[in-house]
Design a protein around this motif. Structure first.
Motif, PDB file in Angstrom:
ATOM      1  N   LEU A 155       7.143  64.479  40.855  1.00 37.45           N
ATOM      2  CA  LEU A 155       7.735  65.434  41.786  1.00 37.45           C
ATOM      3  C   LEU A 155       7.575  66.866  41.275  1.00 37.45           C
ATOM      4  CD1 LEU A 155       9.288  65.466  44.478  1.00 37.45           C
ATOM      5  CD2 LEU A 155      11.401  65.454  43.163  1.00 37.45           C
ATOM      6  N   GLY A 156       7.565  67.028  39.954  1.00 39.47           N
ATOM      7  CA  GLY A 156       7.337  68.354  39.384  1.00 39.47           C
ATOM      8  C   GLY A 156       5.927  68.857  39.636  1.00 39.47           C
ATOM      9  N   GLN A 198       3.858  67.604  42.170  1.00 35.52           N
ATOM     10  CA  GLN A 198       3.581  67.597  43.616  1.00 35.52           C
ATOM     11  C   GLN A 198       4.900  67.654  44.380  1.00 35.52           C
ATOM     12  OE1 GLN A 198       1.620  63.852  43.875  1.00 35.52           O
ATOM     13  NE2 GLN A 198      -0.357  64.639  43.202  1.00 35.52           N
ATOM     14  N   PRO A 199       5.517  68.807  44.488  1.00 32.72           N
ATOM     15  CA  PRO A 199       6.846  68.894  45.110  1.00 32.72           C
ATOM     16  C   PRO A 199       6.848  68.647  46.619  1.00 32.72           C
ATOM     17  CG  PRO A 199       6.064  71.069  44.479  1.00 32.72           C
ATOM     18  CD  PRO A 199       5.073  70.085  43.965  1.00 32.72           C
ATOM     19  N   HIS A 200       5.698  68.647  47.244  1.00 27.92           N
ATOM     20  CA  HIS A 200       5.656  68.450  48.690  1.00 27.92           C
ATOM     21  C   HIS A 200       5.620  66.975  49.093  1.00 27.92           C
ATOM     22  CE1 HIS A 200       1.540  68.758  47.173  1.00 27.92           C
ATOM     23  NE2 HIS A 200       1.215  67.897  48.119  1.00 27.92           N
ATOM     24  N   GLN A 250       7.368  63.621  49.560  1.00 30.96           N
ATOM     25  CA  GLN A 250       8.735  63.095  49.648  1.00 30.96           C
ATOM     26  C   GLN A 250       8.849  61.690  49.075  1.00 30.96           C
ATOM     27  OE1 GLN A 250      11.428  64.856  50.640  1.00 30.96           O
ATOM     28  NE2 GLN A 250      10.006  66.581  50.696  1.00 30.96           N
TER      29      GLN A 250
END
Length: 86
Positions: free
Chosen positions: A28-29, A31-33, A35
């Protein structure tokens, strides 16, 4: 809430849950987009919580379903019927 999983099962759930949370946080760090990483992190946190409390709602639901399957529901409805056709 009654505990329904053992100690070894709880330790396995905690280990797998923390692994899921760690891997998901790293992804998530980067690729924050996406979900899906957040959902995986939440599922891992749920597994950690199940391991700490030694209670799994899905196991409880399965055990209750097995108890209902073992009951003879047909004989119960015949005896408790308010109008007896015989």
């Amino acid at each position: 809430m009654k505990q329904n999983i053992g100690t070894v099962n709880a330790l396995i759930r905690i280990t797998i849950g923390l692994t899921m949370v760690g891997c998901s946080a790293a992804r998530l760090g980067r690729q924050p987009h996406h979900q899906s990483h957040l959902i995986t992190m939440l599922l891992g946190a749920m597994k950690v919580g199940e391991g700490i409390t030694k209670y799994c709602p899905m196991t409880d639901l399965y055990e209750r379903g097995q108890q209902l399957n073992n009951m003879d529901l047909a004989s119960m409805t015949k005896e408790s019927s308010p109008i007896n056709p015989s």
